[in-house]
Scaffold this active site. Sequence first.
Site, PDB file in Angstrom:
ATOM      1  N   ASP A 151       4.685   6.429   1.388  1.00 19.56           N
ATOM      2  CA  ASP A 151       4.685   6.662  -0.053  1.00 19.56           C
ATOM      3  C   ASP A 151       5.015   5.384  -0.807  1.00 19.56           C
ATOM      4  O   ASP A 151       5.482   4.397  -0.224  1.00 19.56           O
ATOM      5  CB  ASP A 151       5.743   7.714  -0.423  1.00 19.56           C
ATOM      6  N   ARG A 207       0.820   6.530   7.070  1.00 25.17           N
ATOM      7  CA  ARG A 207       0.832   6.199   5.653  1.00 25.17           C
ATOM      8  C   ARG A 207       2.284   6.218   5.172  1.00 25.17           C
ATOM      9  O   ARG A 207       3.126   6.876   5.770  1.00 25.17           O
ATOM     10  CB  ARG A 207       0.011   7.202   4.845  1.00 25.17           C
ATOM     11  N   ARG A 237      11.288  12.912   3.314  1.00 26.53           N
ATOM     12  CA  ARG A 237      12.082  12.875   2.084  1.00 26.53           C
ATOM     13  C   ARG A 237      12.525  14.274   1.666  1.00 26.53           C
ATOM     14  O   ARG A 237      13.634  14.444   1.134  1.00 26.53           O
ATOM     15  CB  ARG A 237      11.285  12.199   0.971  1.00 26.53           C
TER      16      ARG A 237
END
Length: 265
Positions: free
Chosen positions: A53, A51, A198
């Site tokens: 963001d 996945r 991140r």
Amino acid sequence: MQRFAVGIEFCGTNYRGWQTQQPGVISVQETIEKVLSKIADEPIILHGAGRTDAGVHATNMVAHFDTHALRSERGWLMGSNSQLPKDISIQWIKEMDDGFHARFKAQARRYRYIVYNHPVRPALLHKQVTHIYYPLDVEKMIEAAAKFEGTHNFESFRAAACQSNQPVRHVRHCRLIQHGPYLILDIQADGFLHHMVRNIMGCLLEIGQGRYEVDHIDHIFAAEDRKAAGVTAPPDGLYFIQAEYPEHFDLPKVPLGPYWLNMPE
């Protein structure tokens, strides 16, 4: 029923991430599924290797789908790319047996995070890299990046909304590479938590600013608390570049991406 694997490149700026969400929220997965369903004349569901963001990009997101439709690989490829928006492209497609699964057969995922460290912001790389205008201590950042290698509890480095059952991950490599004004964080692991890359980059940037020493990473790991870590770096510089599968699947080999991604290590 046929199964096809695909390699997808996308600019994530205009999307709320890879995964299909509630109605009215534009995702990369749903956008591609609509096009493939139209070509197949039946509903198509994509299963991705991972996945991403909102705002995060990919150069080779591997996915697969099953279909009863009889189309050639070229037909799928040319037909889908003629209808997809310009910021999404299927780079390759290959028929697979039903033993392949894009998510469950992936042995590792790999990301690169790109920082453009220069006093003046770039124009052509807008939303493609994260611009940091102030000087950074790159040597300290390189030393700190190595601390993420190995098996660790990444509780402090995942978002509060992370849905993973457990926070332990094995990081095969985590290295920071400098090429002129570009800083490339290259990280590969057996899996990633929500915002994990991140948040790692955010901590490295704080060390690069001189706010903390390298051993601050050890304290963050020991805390097992998201509040102990630093800010979450922007999504602009993050790219899903690779998923690793057993060799017998023989998936196409592709470059890591454009020049700011594909620099040698």
